[in-house]
Design a protein around this motif. Structure first.
Motif, PDB file in Angstrom:
ATOM      1  N   ALA A   1       0.858  -1.187   0.000  1.00  0.00           N
ATOM      2  CA  ALA A   1       0.000   0.000   0.000  1.00  0.00           C
ATOM      3  C   ALA A   1       0.896   1.239   0.000  1.00  0.00           C
ATOM      4  O   ALA A   1       1.781   1.358   0.853  1.00  0.00           O
ATOM      5  CB  ALA A   1      -0.910  -0.004   1.219  1.00  0.00           C
ATOM      6  N   THR A   2       0.657   2.157  -0.927  1.00  0.00           N
ATOM      7  CA  THR A   2       1.508   3.334  -1.070  1.00  0.00           C
ATOM      8  C   THR A   2       0.654   4.589  -1.170  1.00  0.00           C
ATOM      9  O   THR A   2      -0.320   4.617  -1.934  1.00  0.00           O
ATOM     10  CB  THR A   2       2.389   3.223  -2.330  1.00  0.00           C
ATOM     11  OG1 THR A   2       3.053   1.958  -2.345  1.00  0.00           O
ATOM     12  CG2 THR A   2       3.427   4.336  -2.364  1.00  0.00           C
ATOM     13  N   VAL A   3       1.015   5.616  -0.416  1.00  0.00           N
ATOM     14  CA  VAL A   3       0.311   6.887  -0.497  1.00  0.00           C
ATOM     15  C   VAL A   3       0.632   7.551  -1.838  1.00  0.00           C
ATOM     16  O   VAL A   3       1.801   7.760  -2.175  1.00  0.00           O
ATOM     17  CB  VAL A   3       0.700   7.823   0.655  1.00  0.00           C
ATOM     18  CG1 VAL A   3       0.065   9.204   0.452  1.00  0.00           C
ATOM     19  CG2 VAL A   3       0.268   7.226   1.990  1.00  0.00           C
ATOM     20  N   VAL A   4      -0.415   7.878  -2.579  1.00  0.00           N
ATOM     21  CA  VAL A   4      -0.274   8.499  -3.891  1.00  0.00           C
ATOM     22  C   VAL A   4      -0.427  10.013  -3.804  1.00  0.00           C
ATOM     23  O   VAL A   4       0.306  10.776  -4.437  1.00  0.00           O
ATOM     24  CB  VAL A   4      -1.311   7.901  -4.870  1.00  0.00           C
ATOM     25  CG1 VAL A   4      -1.355   8.684  -6.175  1.00  0.00           C
ATOM     26  CG2 VAL A   4      -1.002   6.436  -5.136  1.00  0.00           C
ATOM     27  N   ASP A   5      -1.391  10.475  -3.003  1.00  0.00           N
ATOM     28  CA  ASP A   5      -1.686  11.908  -2.947  1.00  0.00           C
ATOM     29  C   ASP A   5      -2.486  12.207  -1.683  1.00  0.00           C
ATOM     30  O   ASP A   5      -3.053  11.306  -1.056  1.00  0.00           O
ATOM     31  CB  ASP A   5      -2.495  12.309  -4.193  1.00  0.00           C
ATOM     32  CG  ASP A   5      -2.360  13.783  -4.538  1.00  0.00           C
ATOM     33  OD1 ASP A   5      -1.540  14.466  -3.892  1.00  0.00           O
ATOM     34  OD2 ASP A   5      -3.076  14.248  -5.442  1.00  0.00           O
ATOM     35  N   GLY A   6      -2.516  13.476  -1.308  1.00  0.00           N
ATOM     36  CA  GLY A   6      -3.366  13.902  -0.205  1.00  0.00           C
ATOM     37  C   GLY A   6      -2.608  14.233   1.059  1.00  0.00           C
ATOM     38  O   GLY A   6      -1.394  14.478   1.045  1.00  0.00           O
ATOM     39  N   GLN A   7      -3.339  14.208   2.175  1.00  0.00           N
ATOM     40  CA  GLN A   7      -2.809  14.657   3.461  1.00  0.00           C
ATOM     41  C   GLN A   7      -2.050  13.558   4.201  1.00  0.00           C
ATOM     42  O   GLN A   7      -2.351  13.203   5.339  1.00  0.00           O
ATOM     43  CB  GLN A   7      -3.954  15.193   4.321  1.00  0.00           C
ATOM     44  CG  GLN A   7      -4.670  16.389   3.707  1.00  0.00           C
ATOM     45  CD  GLN A   7      -5.827  16.858   4.561  1.00  0.00           C
ATOM     46  OE1 GLN A   7      -5.782  16.780   5.782  1.00  0.00           O
ATOM     47  NE2 GLN A   7      -6.870  17.349   3.919  1.00  0.00           N
ATOM     48  N   ALA A   8      -1.081  13.001   3.513  1.00  0.00           N
ATOM     49  CA  ALA A   8      -0.145  12.036   4.099  1.00  0.00           C
ATOM     50  C   ALA A   8       1.105  12.115   3.234  1.00  0.00           C
ATOM     51  O   ALA A   8       1.063  12.636   2.115  1.00  0.00           O
ATOM     52  CB  ALA A   8      -0.733  10.629   4.098  1.00  0.00           C
ATOM     53  N   ARG A   9       2.200  11.602   3.738  1.00  0.00           N
ATOM     54  CA  ARG A   9       3.453  11.715   2.984  1.00  0.00           C
ATOM     55  C   ARG A   9       3.408  10.862   1.727  1.00  0.00           C
ATOM     56  O   ARG A   9       3.290   9.644   1.797  1.00  0.00           O
ATOM     57  CB  ARG A   9       4.643  11.296   3.858  1.00  0.00           C
ATOM     58  CG  ARG A   9       5.996  11.443   3.149  1.00  0.00           C
ATOM     59  CD  ARG A   9       7.132  11.146   4.081  1.00  0.00           C
ATOM     60  NE  ARG A   9       7.132   9.769   4.533  1.00  0.00           N
ATOM     61  CZ  ARG A   9       7.651   8.744   3.836  1.00  0.00           C
ATOM     62  NH1 ARG A   9       8.186   8.955   2.648  1.00  0.00           N
ATOM     63  NH2 ARG A   9       7.606   7.522   4.344  1.00  0.00           N
ATOM     64  N   ARG A  10       3.463  11.524   0.580  1.00  0.00           N
ATOM     65  CA  ARG A  10       3.433  10.814  -0.697  1.00  0.00           C
ATOM     66  C   ARG A  10       4.619   9.855  -0.781  1.00  0.00           C
ATOM     67  O   ARG A  10       5.754  10.208  -0.485  1.00  0.00           O
ATOM     68  CB  ARG A  10       3.480  11.802  -1.862  1.00  0.00           C
ATOM     69  CG  ARG A  10       3.438  11.131  -3.230  1.00  0.00           C
ATOM     70  CD  ARG A  10       3.435  12.167  -4.333  1.00  0.00           C
ATOM     71  NE  ARG A  10       2.158  12.877  -4.376  1.00  0.00           N
ATOM     72  CZ  ARG A  10       1.997  14.077  -4.925  1.00  0.00           C
ATOM     73  NH1 ARG A  10       3.043  14.728  -5.426  1.00  0.00           N
ATOM     74  NH2 ARG A  10       0.811  14.648  -4.953  1.00  0.00           N
ATOM     75  N   GLY A  11       4.332   8.604  -1.172  1.00  0.00           N
ATOM     76  CA  GLY A  11       5.370   7.590  -1.276  1.00  0.00           C
ATOM     77  C   GLY A  11       5.515   6.724  -0.047  1.00  0.00           C
ATOM     78  O   GLY A  11       6.199   5.695  -0.093  1.00  0.00           O
ATOM     79  N   ALA A  12       4.890   7.125   1.080  1.00  0.00           N
ATOM     80  CA  ALA A  12       4.923   6.272   2.278  1.00  0.00           C
ATOM     81  C   ALA A  12       4.280   4.930   1.951  1.00  0.00           C
ATOM     82  O   ALA A  12       3.287   4.868   1.219  1.00  0.00           O
ATOM     83  CB  ALA A  12       4.198   6.946   3.431  1.00  0.00           C
ATOM     84  N   SER A  13       4.826   3.849   2.483  1.00  0.00           N
ATOM     85  CA  SER A  13       4.328   2.526   2.103  1.00  0.00           C
ATOM     86  C   SER A  13       4.133   1.622   3.311  1.00  0.00           C
ATOM     87  O   SER A  13       4.772   1.783   4.355  1.00  0.00           O
ATOM     88  CB  SER A  13       5.258   1.859   1.094  1.00  0.00           C
ATOM     89  OG  SER A  13       6.499   1.552   1.683  1.00  0.00           O
ATOM     90  N   LEU A  14       3.251   0.670   3.104  1.00  0.00           N
ATOM     91  CA  LEU A  14       2.875  -0.301   4.126  1.00  0.00           C
ATOM     92  C   LEU A  14       2.747  -1.655   3.432  1.00  0.00           C
ATOM     93  O   LEU A  14       2.072  -1.762   2.406  1.00  0.00           O
ATOM     94  CB  LEU A  14       1.534   0.097   4.746  1.00  0.00           C
ATOM     95  CG  LEU A  14       0.912  -0.806   5.809  1.00  0.00           C
ATOM     96  CD1 LEU A  14       1.673  -0.675   7.113  1.00  0.00           C
ATOM     97  CD2 LEU A  14      -0.561  -0.421   6.021  1.00  0.00           C
ATOM     98  N   ALA A  15       3.435  -2.673   3.957  1.00  0.00           N
ATOM     99  CA  ALA A  15       3.312  -4.030   3.423  1.00  0.00           C
ATOM    100  C   ALA A  15       2.364  -4.823   4.305  1.00  0.00           C
ATOM    101  O   ALA A  15       2.492  -4.805   5.532  1.00  0.00           O
ATOM    102  CB  ALA A  15       4.674  -4.706   3.357  1.00  0.00           C
ATOM    103  N   VAL A  16       1.404  -5.504   3.674  1.00  0.00           N
ATOM    104  CA  VAL A  16       0.365  -6.217   4.420  1.00  0.00           C
ATOM    105  C   VAL A  16       0.323  -7.673   3.971  1.00  0.00           C
ATOM    106  O   VAL A  16       0.150  -7.961   2.778  1.00  0.00           O
ATOM    107  CB  VAL A  16      -1.016  -5.566   4.208  1.00  0.00           C
ATOM    108  CG1 VAL A  16      -2.084  -6.315   5.005  1.00  0.00           C
ATOM    109  CG2 VAL A  16      -0.981  -4.086   4.602  1.00  0.00           C
TER     110      VAL A  16
END
Length: 370
Positions: free
Chosen positions: A126-141
């Protein structure tokens, strides 16, 4: 993404950063679907692609900028035809590409996720693409674990729940959340990329055609197993590296093997003592494709024998025989191409006709599974 992971794993292990560009959204006749990826690594080495060649040059430059700055970028490329020097797609489609820098220091979960894909264990990135979070931040699930963070506990919890749901379907999607995980359309866009285990190709009959079919099956992303009851033919040295070779009676092996809706089977023995008991089992599985080699006369004899064993017409209607599309194929390699073409056409709903004789979009809507 899956096909370039071995190279990315080497870059990641070296400790340096590389630029990773991922298609996160498409519209109309885009050449490649969500999840397609291109990376720029040490010495400006490039692997993968995001558009089949249209915008790779621009993405290359963008990836180098991102590695230097450490700031992820989101770029949309649309139709471009008027200006020969403009960057864009000539097919009339539109793609949105997320470009981020990846390294062991900035993305500790990447190595774990990549290892899972290599080992055929299911995982969602899961990767932040846009918006009110750091773009590019990722989470492996994974089904039973999580690594990394998108920056907020509530967002991580919501995305983890959704990721596991998408993983069960092998789906890759773009979802929207509020900054703390609430479902909203205007705050945080997160790209959920599922890596389900690769689909299986089961090839029965270790004849000369089987090596060519196994090779093209692996090229298409299948995990290939070749099975034959004859030890002299079921010799791993006759097949490409990475192909599993099993010595067993085909029907017995299949009876004890997991088969799902993505599995394809190629029955190449064209010998009734192998084919008929095997197909009796195969036609009662949920496999996506079951093809059998042989002449039209062999096919009619095969159907008669199956009817004698109680296999119903609705079951035999699933059988693709003679196997493959009519390409005029002669050599094992040409026959393998015709079989692969039939599998691809069935998967995507293609007609098998020359594209010049068809109308409408060349690139159909893509499957969600990767």
């Amino acid at each position: 993404m899956r096909e370039i992971l071995p190279v990315l794993t080497d870059w990641y292990a070296s400790g340096g950063a590389f630029g990773l560009a991922t298609v996160v959204a498409v519209s109309r006749s885009a050449p490649l679907g969500p999840g397609a990826a291109m990376a720029v690594g040490p010495g400006d080495q490039v692997v993968g692609g995001v558009s089949g060649g249209c915008v790779e040059g621009a993405v290359f430059e963008l990836a180098k900028e991102v590695v230097e700055s450490g700031q992820a970028r989101l770029q949309t490329f649309g139709y471009s035809d008027e200006d020969a020097f403009a960057v864009g797609l000539t097919c009339g489609g539109e793609i949105t590409v997320l470009v981020r820098a990846v390294s062991a220091a900035t993305d500790p979960a990447f190595g774990q996720a990549a290892a899972s894909v290599e080992e055929h264990r299911p995982v969602v990135v899961a990767t932040v693409v846009d918006g009110q979070a750091r773009r590019g931040a990722s989470l492996a699930v994974w089904p039973d674990a999580v690594a990394g963070s998108l920056g907020a506990e509530g967002l991580d919890v919501a995305v983890t729940a959704d990721a596991r749901g998408e993983l069960a379907q092998g789906a890759t999607v773009l979802r929207h959340y509020g900054p703390h995980g609430e479902r909203r359309e205007d705050d945080v866009a997160v790209f959920l990329q599922s890596f389900a285990p690769p689909p299986r190709m089961l090839v029965f009959g270790a004849i000369d055609f089987a090596a060519a079919v196994a090779r093209i099956g692996a090229f298409l992303g299948y995990r290939v197993t070749v099975c034959d009851a004859r030890p002299v033919f079921a010799d791993a040295r006759r097949f490409p590296d990475g192909v599993e070779v099993v010595t067993d009676w085909p029907h017995r092996y299949l009876r004890d093997t997991d088969v799902d809706e993505r599995t394809v089977m190629c029955v190449l023995t064209h010998d009734p003592k192998f084919d008929v008991p095997l197909l009796e089992v195969a036609l009662r599985t949920p496999a996506a494709y079951i093809g059998a080699m042989g002449s039209r006369r062999t096919h009619e004899d095969r159907l008669a024998r199956l009817r004698e064993r109680g296999v119903e017409a609705a079951e035999t209607a699933r059988l693709r025989s003679p196997i493959g599309l009519d390409l005029g194929a002669r050599t094992p390699e040409e026959v393998a191409v015709s079989i692969a073409a039939e599998i691809v056409a069935l998967r995507w709903g293609g007609s098998g006709s020359p594209l010049g004789d068809t109308a409408g979009a060349i690139h159909p809507s893509r499957l969600k599974s990767l």
